[in-house]
Write a protein that holds these residues in place. Structure first.
Motif, PDB file in Angstrom:
ATOM      1  N   ALA A 102       0.833  -1.206   0.000  1.00  0.00           N
ATOM      2  CA  ALA A 102       0.000   0.000   0.000  1.00  0.00           C
ATOM      3  C   ALA A 102       0.867   1.254   0.000  1.00  0.00           C
ATOM      4  N   PRO A 103       0.596   2.196  -0.906  1.00  0.00           N
ATOM      5  CA  PRO A 103       1.353   3.457  -0.925  1.00  0.00           C
ATOM      6  C   PRO A 103       1.186   4.205   0.396  1.00  0.00           C
ATOM      7  N   GLY A 104       2.245   4.851   0.820  1.00  0.00           N
ATOM      8  CA  GLY A 104       2.177   5.634   2.042  1.00  0.00           C
ATOM      9  C   GLY A 104       2.428   4.861   3.313  1.00  0.00           C
ATOM     10  N   HIS A 105       2.668   3.561   3.190  1.00  0.00           N
ATOM     11  CA  HIS A 105       2.965   2.731   4.353  1.00  0.00           C
ATOM     12  C   HIS A 105       4.243   1.936   4.099  1.00  0.00           C
ATOM     13  N   PRO A 106       4.953   1.547   5.164  1.00  0.00           N
ATOM     14  CA  PRO A 106       6.114   0.674   4.963  1.00  0.00           C
ATOM     15  C   PRO A 106       5.680  -0.646   4.323  1.00  0.00           C
ATOM     16  N   PRO A 107       6.512  -1.241   3.481  1.00  0.00           N
ATOM     17  CA  PRO A 107       6.131  -2.510   2.854  1.00  0.00           C
ATOM     18  C   PRO A 107       6.176  -3.670   3.843  1.00  0.00           C
ATOM     19  N   GLY A 108       5.346  -4.679   3.562  1.00  0.00           N
ATOM     20  CA  GLY A 108       5.354  -5.884   4.387  1.00  0.00           C
ATOM     21  C   GLY A 108       4.528  -5.765   5.648  1.00  0.00           C
TER      22      GLY A 108
END
Length: 210
Positions: A102-108
């Motif tokens: 999700a854009p705007g959040h850290p991955p994983g």
């Protein structure tokens, strides 16, 4: 002014500060998140952090609970809300593919990536996250048991093994996301993982298939 409140902005919003801390821990993990990282993101100083949350570990535990109740809950809800176990597993994986990228959040996933299990320096943190990961596997197993009771899986199917398999896929998708995998790639992984279900359900006689 009490010592615990010294240095805390007058407009201090504990819930907002906790969300900021969650993002730091999610991005850097427990070990990698320094007090400076946390206080700068939260807009408070160290005494205020300790006054409001007790300790770095207590803050982390609260941040994990917040994650579970918000961004981290989409896969769990998808698993439990679907009409069949197969749809639940697939929806969980696809929802996670979306959340992990999700854009705007850290991955994983914060719970998968927050700290290694059995971490020597912070064993209680690693154990806490391990408990959270096992709890998700238990939810998957419960959904499989419900599906088996409804005739969606053949009698004698290794439900514990299947739950472990899909938990492993879920965790692997999180690591892939942290390493830069795209949403499209993770969606493909999710769909390919369902081939294991289809191979197992193929053991059902035609009249017993849902």
């Amino acid at each position: 002014m009490a010592m615990a409140e010294r240095g805390r902005p007058r407009n201090f919003d504990r819930a907002q500060a906790l969300r900021k801390a969650m993002d730091v821990f999610w991005s850097k993990g427990y070990e990698g998140a320094s007090l400076t990282d946390l206080t700068e993101a939260m807009g408070i100083n160290s005494p205020s952090l300790y006054g409001a949350f007790g300790s770095k570990e207590s803050l982390f535990r609260e941040a994990v609970e917040l994650y579970r109740d918000t961004e981290g809950g989409s896969g769990r809800r998808a698993l439990e809300d679907a009409p069949t176990a197969r749809e639940g597993i697939q929806s969980m994986l696809l929802a996670s593919a979306e959340r992990f990228t999700a854009p705007g959040h850290p991955p994983g996933c914060m719970i998968v990536l927050g700290a290694p299990s059995g971490c020597v320096n912070h064993a209680s943190v690693g154990d806490f996250l391990g408990d959270n990961r096992r709890e998700m596997q238990s939810r998957i197993l419960a959904r499989l048991h419900a599906g088996a009771a409804n005739g969606e899986l053949p009698a004698g199917a290794d439900l514990k093994g299947l739950a472990a398999f899909y938990t492993t896929v879920l965790h692997g998708m999180s690591i892939q996301a942290r390493d830069g995998a795209t949403r499209k790639t993770l969606q493909a992984v999710a769909r390919q993982a369902m081939c294991a279900w289809d191979a197992l359900a193929g053991a059902l006689p035609d009249h017993a298939r849902p």
